[in-house]
Design an enzyme around this catalytic site. Structure first.
Site, PDB file in Angstrom:
ATOM      1  N   GLY A  13       6.772 -15.292   3.380  1.00  0.00           N
ATOM      2  CA  GLY A  13       6.144 -16.659   4.014  1.00  0.00           C
ATOM      3  C   GLY A  13       4.684 -16.910   3.495  1.00  0.00           C
ATOM      4  NE  ARG A  45      12.838 -20.735   6.302  1.00  0.00           N
ATOM      5  CZ  ARG A  45      12.696 -19.952   7.152  1.00  0.00           C
ATOM      6  NH1 ARG A  45      13.021 -20.244   8.438  1.00  0.00           N
ATOM      7  NH2 ARG A  45      11.995 -18.541   6.871  1.00  0.00           N
ATOM      8  CE  LYS A  84      -0.582  -4.532  11.459  1.00  0.00           C
ATOM      9  NZ  LYS A  84       0.323  -4.193  12.713  1.00  0.00           N
ATOM     10  N   GLY A 116      11.774 -12.260   5.093  1.00  0.00           N
ATOM     11  CA  GLY A 116      11.953 -10.649   5.438  1.00  0.00           C
ATOM     12  C   GLY A 116      13.205 -10.448   4.569  1.00  0.00           C
TER      13      GLY A 116
END
Length: 406
Positions: free
Chosen positions: A363, A37, A207, A386
């Site tokens: 990620g 980053r 999920k 996200g």
């Protein structure tokens, strides 16, 4: 077309840049575990310094709950940032540090900052006002610079003071995206609105509930959707398959069937893994076998896609002109269950070499392409997990809207 950032001359200006330096730190030594980053923000900083501008950097680090704490201080990254910038500029760049992000020290140091110099502010989240999107706090931050540059795509989905609210205190010509943010938005826009067909979306992870919105949005755009990872077994069970003790969201079985029916109605091909690598335990040293994904024996669980599934998925990927990859195919952190994810990485790299546009985000997917050495063989690797997910769910990201919508 020249971007507003590239066209702007920062000579004599103090650029206040929101970066995402939320990097992992060792709990004892505070050594940086992954500096990607930080590296991603370097080109934006360098352009401003080369123009003859000064740079004031603001970021968050970790999730401090009760104000300042040593483990979340950005002072730990100052030395490494200085090394990165000095290497990029081919001369020593001194990075100063302010022990606060607002207050007298921050104002004094920014006021005295000269062209070619860099100031790093202390963790924004030491103030609760940051995450609350407090306008007064944002205004105090805005006074530190002449120009606002948002280069933190990883936090673009947050309506925080430094990522969205602050933009209102700068005129339209004095607020812009940095090079990283521009690249992220351009890549995401291309995939979401200008994708060449066939367009394959590879969706993995644990999920179904985490990925419902992105899958439903992609049903309007993709020609093929590959589903792997733990979430595949919810689809298998929904169709009447036997999944042993594989991960399954019982309350999402009807959702899975609904997605399959919607896809069929729209002519979108949903690809589920034909076979799986199954294990008798969730452990690196578990006994393993290959099983049909809808015939997993009792007491066993699927922890990776099998060889037939990998071959089938790869064939679809290699036939694609646009590829979006979000989520691994299995528990790739364990060597026994990484072949499926690796096979996908190989296929995406091969398709890219043959002219496809490939965007990898999230990620775990990013970690996988880096781990297997394919990061430089895909078109774009997103820094925002996200944020990218919400972008592809069709949501408006506050950090983008604050600048893009004048």
């Amino acid at each position: 077309m020249t971007s507003p950032f590239a066209a702007f001359n920062f000579s004599g200006k103090k650029a206040l840049i929101r970066v995402d330096f939320n990097v992992p730190l060792d709990k004892q030594t505070y050594a940086i575990g992954d500096d990607n980053r930080m590296r991603a923000a370097v080109p934006t900083i360098v352009k401003i310094l080369q123009d003859g501008g000064a740079v004031i950097l603001m970021s968050h680090l970790g999730r401090p709950k009760e104000g300042p704490e040593t483990k979340s201080s950005l002072i730990h990254i100052t030395g490494h940032l200085q090394t990165l910038l000095s290497n990029a500029m081919n001369k020593e760049v001194l990075v100063q540090f302010a022990n606060d992000c607002i207050g007298q020290e921050a104002y004094d140091k920014s006021e005295n900052l000269k062209a070619g110099e860099v100031l790093l502010l202390e963790n924004l989240r030491f103030y609760k006002e940051e995450e609350k999107g407090d306008a007064s706090f944002a205004q105090k931050l805005s006074k530190l610079g002449d120009v606002y540059v948002n280069d933190a795509f990883g936090t673009a989905h947050r309506a925080h003071a430094s990522t969205a609210v602050i933009a209102q205190y700068f005129s339209a010509d004095k607020k812009m995206f940095g090079l990283l943010m521009e690249g992220e938005v351009k890549a995401a826009e291309l995939v979401l609105h200008k994708a060449a067909k066939p367009f394959t979306a590879i969706i993995g992870g644990a999920k179904v509930s985490d990925k419902i919105l992105i899958i439903e949005n992609l049903l309007e755009r993709a020609t093929d959707i590959i589903i792997g990872g733990g979430m595949a077994y919810t689809f298998m069970k929904a169709q009447g398959g036997q999944i042993g003790k594989s991960l399954c969201e019982e309350d999402r079985l009807s959702t899975a069937l609904d997605i399959l029916n919607k896809a069929a109605a729209k002519g979108v091909n949903i690809h589920l893994p034909i076979d799986s690598v199954v294990a008798d335990n969730f452990a690196a040293d578990a006994n393993t076998n290959i099983s049909q994904s809808n015939q997993v024996p009792d007491g066993w669980m699927g922890l990776d896609i099998g060889p037939k599934a990998a071959e089938s998925f790869a064939a679809t990927i290699k036939n694609s002109k646009t590829i979006l990859w979000n989520g691994p195919m299995g528990v790739f952190e364990m060597e026994k269950f990484q072949e499926g994810t690796k096979a996908i990485a190989v296929a995406v790299a091969e398709a890219t070499a043959n002219g496809a546009f490939s965007l990898v985000g999230g990620g775990d997917s990013v970690a996988a392409v880096n781990q297997f050495g394919f990061a430089d063989q895909v078109s774009y690797v997103s820094t925002g997990g996200g944020a990218m997910l919400e972008y592809f769910e069709g949501k408006v990201l506050p950090g983008i809207a604050a600048i893009a919508v004048q």
